[in-house]
Design an enzyme around this catalytic site. Structure first.
Site, PDB file in Angstrom:
ATOM      1  NE  ARG A  11      -2.582  -1.812   3.179  1.00 48.68           N
ATOM      2  CZ  ARG A  11      -3.024  -1.835   4.437  1.00 48.68           C
ATOM      3  NH1 ARG A  11      -3.938  -0.960   4.828  1.00 48.68           N
ATOM      4  NH2 ARG A  11      -2.543  -2.704   5.300  1.00 48.68           N
ATOM      5  CD  GLN A  39       8.458 -14.430   6.491  1.00 41.40           C
ATOM      6  OE1 GLN A  39       8.408 -13.210   6.561  1.00 41.40           O
ATOM      7  NE2 GLN A  39       7.457 -15.207   6.887  1.00 41.40           N
ATOM      8  N   GLY A  45       8.711  -3.773  12.491  1.00 43.19           N
ATOM      9  CA  GLY A  45       9.556  -2.724  11.925  1.00 43.19           C
ATOM     10  C   GLY A  45       8.787  -1.517  11.433  1.00 43.19           C
ATOM     11  N   GLY A  80      -6.255  -7.936  15.205  1.00 44.45           N
ATOM     12  CA  GLY A  80      -6.604  -9.135  15.952  1.00 44.45           C
ATOM     13  C   GLY A  80      -7.239  -8.728  17.277  1.00 44.45           C
TER      14      GLY A  80
HETATM   15  C1  UD1 Z   1      -0.949  -8.677  12.831  1.00 43.12           C
HETATM   16  C2  UD1 Z   1      -1.550  -9.596  13.898  1.00 43.12           C
HETATM   17  C3  UD1 Z   1      -2.792  -8.938  14.475  1.00 43.12           C
HETATM   18  C4  UD1 Z   1      -2.426  -7.594  15.072  1.00 43.12           C
HETATM   19  C5  UD1 Z   1      -1.753  -6.751  14.010  1.00 43.12           C
HETATM   20  C6  UD1 Z   1      -1.221  -5.479  14.636  1.00 43.12           C
HETATM   21  C7  UD1 Z   1      -1.039 -11.838  13.126  1.00 43.12           C
HETATM   22  C8  UD1 Z   1      -1.574 -13.068  12.490  1.00 43.12           C
HETATM   23  N1  UD1 Z   1      -1.895 -10.853  13.268  1.00 43.12           N
HETATM   24  O1  UD1 Z   1      -1.901  -8.558  11.803  1.00 43.12           O
HETATM   25  O2  UD1 Z   1      -3.342  -9.765  15.492  1.00 43.12           O
HETATM   26  O3  UD1 Z   1      -3.572  -6.945  15.543  1.00 43.12           O
HETATM   27  O4  UD1 Z   1      -0.634  -7.440  13.429  1.00 43.12           O
HETATM   28  O5  UD1 Z   1      -0.725  -4.642  13.653  1.00 43.12           O
HETATM   29  O6  UD1 Z   1       0.105 -11.810  13.497  1.00 43.12           O
HETATM   30  N2  UD1 Z   1       5.389  -9.900   8.503  1.00 43.12           N
HETATM   31  C9  UD1 Z   1       6.509 -10.610   8.160  1.00 43.12           C
HETATM   32  N3  UD1 Z   1       6.369 -11.796   7.505  1.00 43.12           N
HETATM   33  C10 UD1 Z   1       5.156 -12.288   7.197  1.00 43.12           C
HETATM   34  C11 UD1 Z   1       4.005 -11.567   7.563  1.00 43.12           C
HETATM   35  C12 UD1 Z   1       4.163 -10.372   8.223  1.00 43.12           C
HETATM   36  O7  UD1 Z   1       7.630 -10.187   8.419  1.00 43.12           O
HETATM   37  O8  UD1 Z   1       5.113 -13.386   6.606  1.00 43.12           O
HETATM   38  C13 UD1 Z   1       5.551  -8.617   9.210  1.00 43.12           C
HETATM   39  C14 UD1 Z   1       5.038  -7.461   8.382  1.00 43.12           C
HETATM   40  O9  UD1 Z   1       6.086  -6.889   7.631  1.00 43.12           O
HETATM   41  C15 UD1 Z   1       4.533  -6.493   9.434  1.00 43.12           C
HETATM   42  C16 UD1 Z   1       4.126  -7.397  10.579  1.00 43.12           C
HETATM   43  O10 UD1 Z   1       4.771  -8.625  10.367  1.00 43.12           O
HETATM   44  O11 UD1 Z   1       5.528  -5.635   9.906  1.00 43.12           O
HETATM   45  C17 UD1 Z   1       2.633  -7.580  10.662  1.00 43.12           C
HETATM   46  O12 UD1 Z   1       2.178  -8.200   9.509  1.00 43.12           O
HETATM   47  P1  UD1 Z   1       0.771  -7.893   8.897  1.00 43.12           P
HETATM   48  O13 UD1 Z   1       0.562  -8.771   7.730  1.00 43.12           O
HETATM   49  O14 UD1 Z   1       0.606  -6.448   8.710  1.00 43.12           O
HETATM   50  O15 UD1 Z   1      -0.175  -8.414  10.073  1.00 43.12           O
HETATM   51  P2  UD1 Z   1      -1.620  -7.909  10.362  1.00 43.12           P
HETATM   52  O16 UD1 Z   1      -2.534  -8.543   9.414  1.00 43.12           O
HETATM   53  O17 UD1 Z   1      -1.623  -6.450  10.465  1.00 43.12           O
END
Ligand code: UD1
Ligand code: CA
Length: 533
Positions: free
Chosen positions: A39, A103, A132, A170
């Site tokens: 985004r 990753q 981050g 969440g």
């Molecule tokens: C996640 C949480 C949610 C919480 C929210 C807060 C989970 C399943 N859900 O959701 O409960 O309320 O954050 O913002 O964890 N990332 C990785 N690798 C991945 C996926 C994500 O490094 O495979 C990192 C992203 O870069 C980001 C963070 O993890 O910085 C959160 O990922 P995102 O996909 O935004 O999670 P949310 O759906 O927001």
């Protein structure tokens, strides 16, 4: 800004930290930063976008490093090469390095944490997970979470917040009856029932896990959910089911846990950080006339009784010393402004301005510009890689490049330090108490000695000894009546003819206005005004 419990409503999973022991250093802090940040619509990874002069990831790593964890791991995926390069810059800044775990495919937050653990030796004790892209989360809040985790003897402690609109986050599930207050699980927006989605307490995504609980939980994750991802949040429910204690710490300031997903949020959170930084400086004795138009980076240092006028941006490692005033409308990057100095409508980068000195309006300071105490760099003056000594003045319309100017010298208006021969840069040296005429050109390498003078319009190609006067402009030639003869009928010619007629009529001589007090540059030179008086 933390409330481990709400007054009169203490829950088993929640504790106040008043009697809490010092938080232990975590075994590891894992900063998740592998997401694409689609985004943002950017060629750069989201976490490298900046607010307050620091990348989002930098804010997160700074906060993490302050906890002095045994291991500091950043999980990157998209833009990993740029992230790696940035982390090596950060390592210098922090004098400690962060481990980069890659990753390759974004298979969920749980998978990301597993990648981090895989890059570490076997660890035990508390492991903190942060993001981050959550730049306002400070080390004090993280330390509070660790303290609460230790004090409550939790297996997992989740940092939560109560939001008026929890959509997208969440939701934190709490137990009832005997388990009132303990956290029993976290359910994602896309997987929640209507009742669960009505819960306003959200998971910030920041947690402390006991390493063994984390490892066990990660091993059991499955992607059987609406997003087909391995959810880190499922570790919470798994631990609860296994009879481990899960608690929460509520953060009463939602800004601290706000993440950046797009450029609108980047601007909003950036503005909030700026407001907080300015509030801190105002509390410490800095006057900020208009906080709405004043921007300071995290690395800026300000002393009491600094005044920042409207429209000021201070970037990088800029320092403004006590009693100095900056602005209006000035942008300074990596500058040092001495006590009591005044900098008005100036663009500066890598410059040092001495105590009580004056700069601008409309000055351009480039790297290596150094002005001594009580000196002056005036209007429409550009200075680069040049030292201008105490009390020396370059008041008007001048370029000073690659030069050394001694003390109490004055450079006449509209002068150019010609430093470049097309191949190499050369230096000009002007001594102390020298007075150079207006519209001078100093063809470097060249030296003007102490106490020397130069005439107006001089082109200084050879050294001027101390105390000498150098003149290089030619004698003035006057060709009478050239305009009426050669440009007849023009307004200039007609004006000249009228003037001649008045003279013939014997009209009294008009007194020519002279106002030496308000003209530019140097005092009248001894040979009759070849400098501008
Ligand atoms: C996640 C949480 C949610 C919480 C929210 C807060 C989970 C399943 N859900 O959701 O409960 O309320 O954050 O913002 O964890 N990332 C990785 N690798 C991945 C996926 C994500 O490094 O495979 C990192 C992203 O870069 C980001 C963070 O993890 O910085 C959160 O990922 P995102 O996909 O935004 O999670 P949310 O759906 O927001
Ligand atoms: Ca997110």
């Amino acid at each position: 800004m933390l409330e481990a419990s709400e007054a009169g409503n203490t829950r088993p999973g929640d504790r106040t930290n008043s009697q809490a022991p010092e938080a232990p250093n975590p075994a590891a802090v894992v900063v998740l930063a592998a997401g694409e940040g689609r985004r943002m619509r950017s060629a750069a990874p989201k976490v490298l976008h900046e607010i307050a002069g620091r990348a989002l990831l930098g804010h997160a790593v700074h906060a993490a490093a302050a906890l002095a964890p045994e291991h500091l791991v950043v999980v990157a995926g998209h833009g990993r090469d740029q992230v790696r390069e940035y982390l090596s810059e950060l390592a210098v800044e922090l004098s400690r390095s962060a481990l980069l775990a890659i990753q390759h495919e974004q298979r969920g937050t749980g998978h990301a944490v597993a990648c981090a653990l895989d890059s570490l030796p076997a660890i035990s004790g508390p492991v903190m997970v942060t993001y981050g892209d959550v730049p306002l989360l400070d080390s004090g809040t993280l330390r509070g979470l660790l303290t609460e985790h230790a004090a409550a003897g939790n297996a997992i402690t989740v940092l939560t917040a109560e939001l008026a609109d929890p959509t997208g986050y969440g939701r934190v599930l709490r137990g009832t009856g005997e388990l009132a207050g303990t956290v029993t699980g976290i359910v994602e927006q896309r997987d929640g029932t209507p009742e669960q989605l009505a819960i306003q307490e959200i998971n910030s995504g920041v947690y402390v896990f006991e390493a063994d609980v984390l490892r066990d939980g990660l091993a059991q994750l499955s992607p059987a959910n609406a997003q087909g991802e391995q959810y880190l949040t499922d570790v919470v429910g798994l631990a609860h089911t296994a009879g481990r204690r899960v608690g929460a710490l509520r953060c009463s300031d939602p800004w601290l846990v706000s993440g950046v997903n797009d450029r609108l949020q980047l601007a909003e959170i950036g503005a909030e950080l700026n407001r907080r930084l300015l509030a801190g400086w105002m509390r410490s004795g800095v006057t900020v006339i208009d906080p709405a138009t004043t921007w300071v980076d995290v690395g800026v240092r300000l002393e009491p009784d600094v005044v920042l006028h409207p429209g000021v941006q201070l970037h990088g490692a800029t320092t403004v010393c006590g009693g100095a005033q900056v602005g209006p409308d000035s942008t300074l990057t990596d500058c040092w402004i001495g006590p009591g100095a005044r900098v008005v409508r100036t663009h500066g980068n890598g410059a040092e301005i001495g105590a009580g000195a004056s700069v601008g309006p409309f000055a351009y300071l480039r790297p290596g510009a150094r002005l001594g105490p009580d000196g002056k760099i005036g209007t429409f003056v550009e200075v680069k890689n040049a030292e201008i000594g105490q009390g020396s003045k370059v008041p008007h319309l001048t370029y000073v490049g690659d030069a050394t100017i001694g003390e109490y010298s004055n450079i006449g208006a509209s002068s150019v330090f010609v430093n470049y021969d097309g191949v190499t840069k050369h230096r000009t040296v002007v001594g102390s108490y020298a007075k150079t005429g207006s519209d001078n050109t100093f063809v470097a390498p060249v030296t003007v000695g102490d106490g020397a003078y130069t005439g107006a319009g001089a082109v200084i190609r050879q050294d001027v000894p101390p105390g000498a006067l150098a003149i290089s402009a030619g004698e003035q030639r006057v060709i009478d009546n050239w305009v009426p003869r050669r440009r007849p009928g023009t307004p200039a010619a007609l004006a000249a003819e009228r003037a001649a007629a008045v003279e013939l009529d014997g009209a009294p001589d008009q007194v020519r206005p002279t106002d030496p007090g308000d003209t530019v540059g140097t005092p009248t030179a001894p040979h009759g005004g070849s400098t501008v008086g």
